[in-house]
Design an enzyme around this catalytic site. Structure first.
Site: not given
Length: 143
Positions: A73, A75, A101, A104
């Site tokens: 992801h 992040e 999410c 993260c």
């Protein structure tokens, strides 16, 4: 008239989302300290690994949802870049094109991110709840 910094940070996140190597979702992230961009990231494969654009997504099912496990992801990518380069994140702000999410958000907490701003809702909101329980503001914004 000058653009507000928040607009510039989100536009930068959206520009980096265009670098995504995942076919399913394009997400960009920008980390800011004292009004200055210190790092950027986007979702895609780890350095040196095959990309979804080349090999297709690597899909697994969990909890009745499908996820591509080939990519990081945005992040995670920006936090790991900062770790690699020795950039401290304590007290910084994250601008991300899509709501982080839950996984993260756990990383954001441990990295010391102070505030999270996002443009698009994503998932079940459990990550946002986790941040807010820990006293980290997490706000949906518009540009």
């Amino acid at each position: 008239m000058r653009k507000p910094l928040q607009t510039i940070f989100f536009e930068t996140a959206l520009n980096f989302a265009e670098r995504s190597t995942c076919n399913r979702k394009h997400v960009g992230a920008v980390i800011v300290r004292d009004g200055r961009i210190i790092a950027t990231g986007y979702n895609g494969s780890p350095s040196g690994a095959e990309h979804c654009l080349e090999s297709g997504c690597l899909i697994v099912k969990s909890n009745d949802a499908e996820h591509c496990i080939r990519t990081l992801h945005a992040e995670t990518a920006v936090i790991s870049f900062c770790a690699r380069k020795g950039i401290a994140l304590e007290g910084t702000d994250l601008y991300v094109s899509t709501e982080p999410c839950h996984e993260c958000c756990k990383l954001l907490l441990n990295a010391g991110i102070a505030k999270v701003y996002y443009l698009e809702k994503y998932g079940d909101g459990e990550g946002k709840k986790l941040l807010e329980q820990a006293g980290i503001p997490c706000a949906k914004c518009e540009i």
